[in-house]
Design a protein around this motif. Sequence first.
Motif, PDB file in Angstrom:
ATOM      1  N   PHE A 125       1.012  -1.282  -0.038  1.00 54.22           N
ATOM      2  CA  PHE A 125      -0.352   0.127   0.183  1.00 54.22           C
ATOM      3  C   PHE A 125       0.634   1.621   0.560  1.00 54.22           C
ATOM      4  O   PHE A 125       0.477   2.279  -0.202  1.00 54.22           O
ATOM      5  CB  PHE A 125      -0.848   0.099   1.546  1.00 54.22           C
ATOM      6  CG  PHE A 125      -2.186   0.807   1.547  1.00 54.22           C
ATOM      7  CD1 PHE A 125      -2.920   0.755  -0.395  1.00 54.22           C
ATOM      8  CD2 PHE A 125      -2.067   1.975   1.936  1.00 54.22           C
ATOM      9  CE1 PHE A 125      -4.098   1.710   0.073  1.00 54.22           C
ATOM     10  CE2 PHE A 125      -3.324   2.876   2.016  1.00 54.22           C
ATOM     11  CZ  PHE A 125      -4.057   2.524   1.446  1.00 54.22           C
ATOM     12  N   ALA A 126       2.231   0.969   0.521  1.00 49.46           N
ATOM     13  CA  ALA A 126       3.212   2.221   0.367  1.00 49.46           C
ATOM     14  C   ALA A 126       3.543   2.889  -0.653  1.00 49.46           C
ATOM     15  O   ALA A 126       3.176   4.087  -1.270  1.00 49.46           O
ATOM     16  CB  ALA A 126       4.270   1.636   1.569  1.00 49.46           C
ATOM     17  N   HIS A 127       3.648   1.813  -2.411  1.00 51.93           N
ATOM     18  CA  HIS A 127       3.750   2.223  -3.102  1.00 51.93           C
ATOM     19  C   HIS A 127       2.493   3.265  -3.848  1.00 51.93           C
ATOM     20  O   HIS A 127       2.504   3.952  -4.762  1.00 51.93           O
ATOM     21  CB  HIS A 127       3.913   0.880  -3.877  1.00 51.93           C
ATOM     22  CG  HIS A 127       5.009   0.260  -3.279  1.00 51.93           C
ATOM     23  ND1 HIS A 127       6.645   1.604  -3.429  1.00 51.93           N
ATOM     24  CD2 HIS A 127       6.109  -0.728  -3.438  1.00 51.93           C
ATOM     25  CE1 HIS A 127       7.592   0.375  -3.465  1.00 51.93           C
ATOM     26  NE2 HIS A 127       7.228  -0.438  -2.664  1.00 51.93           N
ATOM     27  N   LEU A 128       1.035   2.275  -3.043  1.00 50.15           N
ATOM     28  CA  LEU A 128      -0.368   3.516  -3.960  1.00 50.15           C
ATOM     29  C   LEU A 128       0.131   4.942  -3.571  1.00 50.15           C
ATOM     30  O   LEU A 128      -0.115   5.889  -4.227  1.00 50.15           O
ATOM     31  CB  LEU A 128      -1.572   2.463  -3.923  1.00 50.15           C
ATOM     32  CG  LEU A 128      -1.735   1.443  -3.635  1.00 50.15           C
ATOM     33  CD1 LEU A 128      -2.871   0.144  -3.524  1.00 50.15           C
ATOM     34  CD2 LEU A 128      -0.839   0.704  -5.507  1.00 50.15           C
ATOM     35  N   LYS A 129       0.329   4.963  -1.943  1.00 52.53           N
ATOM     36  CA  LYS A 129       0.347   6.060  -1.554  1.00 52.53           C
ATOM     37  C   LYS A 129       1.402   6.717  -2.251  1.00 52.53           C
ATOM     38  O   LYS A 129       0.923   8.355  -2.138  1.00 52.53           O
ATOM     39  CB  LYS A 129       0.826   6.421  -0.254  1.00 52.53           C
ATOM     40  CG  LYS A 129      -0.886   5.342   0.353  1.00 52.53           C
ATOM     41  CD  LYS A 129      -1.803   6.190   0.313  1.00 52.53           C
ATOM     42  CE  LYS A 129      -2.779   5.423  -0.962  1.00 52.53           C
ATOM     43  NZ  LYS A 129      -4.481   6.490  -0.555  1.00 52.53           N
ATOM     44  N   SER A 130       2.480   6.262  -2.232  1.00 55.82           N
ATOM     45  CA  SER A 130       3.709   7.771  -2.552  1.00 55.82           C
ATOM     46  C   SER A 130       2.737   8.133  -4.560  1.00 55.82           C
ATOM     47  O   SER A 130       2.981   9.118  -4.983  1.00 55.82           O
ATOM     48  CB  SER A 130       4.800   6.549  -3.019  1.00 55.82           C
ATOM     49  OG  SER A 130       4.939   5.735  -5.013  1.00 55.82           O
ATOM     50  N   ILE A 131       2.416   6.787  -5.093  1.00 59.49           N
ATOM     51  CA  ILE A 131       2.000   7.594  -6.503  1.00 59.49           C
ATOM     52  C   ILE A 131       0.845   7.959  -6.651  1.00 59.49           C
ATOM     53  O   ILE A 131       1.252   9.707  -7.108  1.00 59.49           O
ATOM     54  CB  ILE A 131       1.522   6.391  -7.188  1.00 59.49           C
ATOM     55  CG1 ILE A 131       2.499   5.296  -7.709  1.00 59.49           C
ATOM     56  CG2 ILE A 131       0.353   6.304  -8.746  1.00 59.49           C
ATOM     57  CD1 ILE A 131       2.426   3.587  -7.682  1.00 59.49           C
ATOM     58  N   GLU A 132      -0.480   8.331  -5.667  1.00 57.97           N
ATOM     59  CA  GLU A 132      -0.804   9.048  -5.064  1.00 57.97           C
ATOM     60  C   GLU A 132      -0.662  10.635  -4.766  1.00 57.97           C
ATOM     61  O   GLU A 132      -0.376  11.425  -5.576  1.00 57.97           O
ATOM     62  CB  GLU A 132      -2.107   8.459  -3.852  1.00 57.97           C
ATOM     63  CG  GLU A 132      -2.802   9.836  -3.154  1.00 57.97           C
ATOM     64  CD  GLU A 132      -3.713   9.609  -2.031  1.00 57.97           C
ATOM     65  OE1 GLU A 132      -4.669   8.094  -2.132  1.00 57.97           O
ATOM     66  OE2 GLU A 132      -4.232  10.357  -1.822  1.00 57.97           O
ATOM     67  N   ALA A 133       0.198  10.760  -3.833  1.00 53.56           N
ATOM     68  CA  ALA A 133       0.656  11.655  -3.770  1.00 53.56           C
ATOM     69  C   ALA A 133       1.862  12.657  -5.258  1.00 53.56           C
ATOM     70  O   ALA A 133       2.031  13.749  -4.514  1.00 53.56           O
ATOM     71  CB  ALA A 133       1.947  11.500  -2.858  1.00 53.56           C
ATOM     72  N   LEU A 134       2.723  11.884  -6.046  1.00 51.58           N
ATOM     73  CA  LEU A 134       3.528  12.593  -6.974  1.00 51.58           C
ATOM     74  C   LEU A 134       2.339  12.526  -8.067  1.00 51.58           C
ATOM     75  O   LEU A 134       2.391  13.939  -8.301  1.00 51.58           O
ATOM     76  CB  LEU A 134       4.212  10.866  -7.755  1.00 51.58           C
ATOM     77  CG  LEU A 134       5.351  10.283  -6.865  1.00 51.58           C
ATOM     78  CD1 LEU A 134       6.083   9.215  -6.804  1.00 51.58           C
ATOM     79  CD2 LEU A 134       6.239  11.615  -7.093  1.00 51.58           C
ATOM     80  N   LEU A 135       1.097  11.794  -8.345  1.00 55.63           N
ATOM     81  CA  LEU A 135       0.059  12.302  -8.900  1.00 55.63           C
ATOM     82  C   LEU A 135      -0.588  13.356  -8.402  1.00 55.63           C
ATOM     83  O   LEU A 135      -1.265  14.437  -9.035  1.00 55.63           O
ATOM     84  CB  LEU A 135      -1.213  11.585  -9.325  1.00 55.63           C
ATOM     85  CG  LEU A 135      -0.791   9.965 -10.195  1.00 55.63           C
ATOM     86  CD1 LEU A 135      -1.724   9.017 -10.265  1.00 55.63           C
ATOM     87  CD2 LEU A 135       0.118  10.691 -11.684  1.00 55.63           C
ATOM     88  N   SER A 136      -0.717  13.835  -6.722  1.00 55.43           N
ATOM     89  CA  SER A 136      -1.454  14.990  -6.133  1.00 55.43           C
ATOM     90  C   SER A 136      -0.651  16.587  -6.685  1.00 55.43           C
ATOM     91  O   SER A 136      -1.628  17.775  -6.388  1.00 55.43           O
ATOM     92  CB  SER A 136      -1.422  14.957  -4.975  1.00 55.43           C
ATOM     93  OG  SER A 136      -0.094  15.041  -4.430  1.00 55.43           O
ATOM     94  N   GLU A 137       0.880  16.097  -7.327  1.00 51.45           N
ATOM     95  CA  GLU A 137       1.233  17.185  -7.927  1.00 51.45           C
ATOM     96  C   GLU A 137       0.749  18.071  -9.324  1.00 51.45           C
ATOM     97  O   GLU A 137       1.218  18.819  -9.434  1.00 51.45           O
ATOM     98  CB  GLU A 137       2.809  17.085  -7.998  1.00 51.45           C
ATOM     99  CG  GLU A 137       3.465  16.882  -7.440  1.00 51.45           C
ATOM    100  CD  GLU A 137       5.091  16.306  -7.265  1.00 51.45           C
ATOM    101  OE1 GLU A 137       5.380  15.896  -8.011  1.00 51.45           O
ATOM    102  OE2 GLU A 137       5.786  17.333  -6.540  1.00 51.45           O
ATOM    103  N   GLY A 138      -0.968  17.279  -9.908  1.00 52.31           N
ATOM    104  CA  GLY A 138      -1.152  17.686 -10.988  1.00 52.31           C
ATOM    105  C   GLY A 138      -0.457  17.539 -12.269  1.00 52.31           C
ATOM    106  O   GLY A 138      -0.893  17.613 -13.612  1.00 52.31           O
ATOM    107  N   LYS A 139       0.638  16.094 -11.926  1.00 51.28           N
ATOM    108  CA  LYS A 139       1.112  16.764 -13.346  1.00 51.28           C
ATOM    109  C   LYS A 139       1.526  15.121 -13.389  1.00 51.28           C
ATOM    110  O   LYS A 139       1.075  13.821 -12.612  1.00 51.28           O
ATOM    111  CB  LYS A 139       3.027  17.149 -13.449  1.00 51.28           C
ATOM    112  CG  LYS A 139       3.555  17.296 -11.680  1.00 51.28           C
ATOM    113  CD  LYS A 139       4.462  17.919 -12.251  1.00 51.28           C
ATOM    114  CE  LYS A 139       6.172  17.352 -11.394  1.00 51.28           C
ATOM    115  NZ  LYS A 139       6.603  17.965 -10.004  1.00 51.28           N
ATOM    116  N   GLU A 140       2.114  14.553 -14.771  1.00 49.36           N
ATOM    117  CA  GLU A 140       1.845  12.969 -14.884  1.00 49.36           C
ATOM    118  C   GLU A 140       3.327  12.727 -13.587  1.00 49.36           C
ATOM    119  O   GLU A 140       4.534  13.574 -13.058  1.00 49.36           O
ATOM    120  CB  GLU A 140       2.843  13.193 -16.317  1.00 49.36           C
ATOM    121  CG  GLU A 140       1.674  12.758 -17.040  1.00 49.36           C
ATOM    122  CD  GLU A 140       1.827  13.827 -18.324  1.00 49.36           C
ATOM    123  OE1 GLU A 140       3.141  14.442 -18.822  1.00 49.36           O
ATOM    124  OE2 GLU A 140       1.274  13.083 -19.338  1.00 49.36           O
TER     125      GLU A 140
END
Length: 460
Positions: A125-140
């Motif tokens: 789940f830690a990886h899903l949350k890191s991806i969520e955080a990276l996507l939250s920057e609004g970019k790819e």
Amino acid sequence: MAAASAYIEQHKEKFEKELFELLRIPSVSTDPERKEEVHQAASWLHNHLSKIGLNRVETFDTEGFPVVYAQSTQREGLPVVLIYGHYDVQPPEPLEEWSSPPFDPVVRNGRIYARGASDDKGQSFAHLKSIEALLSEGKELPVNVKILLEGEEEIGSPNLPPFLKEHRKMLSCDMVLISDTSMFAENRPSITYGLRGLAYMEVLVQGPNRDLHSGVYGGTVRNPANALCEMISGLTDPNGKVLIPGFYEDVVPLDENEREAFSNLPFDEEAYKKSLGLDALYGEQGYSTLERASARPTLDVNGLWSGYQGEGAKTVLPARAGAKVSMRLVPNQKPGKIARLFTRYIRSVSPDGLKVTIKTHHGGDPAMTPLDFYGLKAAGKAFSDIYNTEVLFTREGGSIPVVADFTRILDAPSILMGFGLKEDALHSPDESFSLTDFHRGIRTSARFLEILPEFAELRL
Ligand code: BES
Ligand code: MN
Ligand code: MN
């Protein structure tokens, strides 16, 4: 990165709450009574992956439990990282040994207690949350990400290799990122570059047609329990060296450089003994504890039964006896061959007057990742940036059979970026996962994805 870090910092509580939801689903893949719950965990993850903003999310039915798949928008020229995890868990039994119910997660002393907290819901789940955080920057995302979550790891991933073959193109990647192992010790992050394989056997011995009076018949018939113990004791020498002819034939010996590296790891043998409540350790002569635990093959009885187990003394000569035996394998041993050698040996020592049945359960190949792979170096840098300490490179004794399949079928090396600890009590009562490592894991994952393109470009 700054934005992702801030997002991770600000959403700690939300992340924990979500993980708790997943941990409440008793997705025990071995238990036929829990089929529905295993499916429920898959659909929970499917919904969750859609929510965090991945643009393709799909659940694939298999002959067993579903594979949940997702990917980000794939962009030309960026490394492709396939993140693998498993949403099934081991049975929680014995329930009476848990301090709190296994599917009712609680935090005590900074650890989440629940079945699957570390193996592998919390870690993956830690990886899903890191991806969520990276996507939250609004970019790819900084790299191309694919996610593969399966529900059959704890039963040997029977349907995953055919799935990999069938979807080779969809799953094509430069590397597989997996958090389903342990760190060397608390605050000592490590990358695991080797895992053992597994061959798992069962031996059943049938004697007379019923349990007998041990006074009336004792001395005239072969006792299945005595016979099984003799057969088993012949499998190893007193130091655990395996005596099955041909067992070591394909073993790649440890080379001097690796032995040197092993001996330099900050291993505290006294603490290890203490943590197990033992006053002495054991093992194959000529090897250190770390080598015995990860780089040498083993044979262990995992279950043994026969005769009267109740209170008091019942004088009975049992009609049958059984044993389950696991053998952990190292490169280049093959589980199929080892199972055949085991079977041949047990047959050769099976006494007259008893019917001996030998069953082969699921197994898996050992796996190694080349230490000079640039992905490993990026993972090491990510760990040392977040944990502020040098990363260690280790091998571990457990097995994740699909790692060898990733190499064979997808031609992709795996990065074993474990966030767990030995004290997580995987498969045991009171399994737990450190909250600190859950959150540091999220940051390490994000950092890794961020710095990977640079490592890929320069092949550092
Ligand atoms: N995550 C573990 C494997 C593991 C744990 C590797 C700790 C290294 C360190 C995995 O879920 C597991 O339990 N694997 C099984 C094998 C499987 C075929 C049932 C194992 O190792 O017994
Ligand atoms: Mn696992
Ligand atoms: Mn496991």
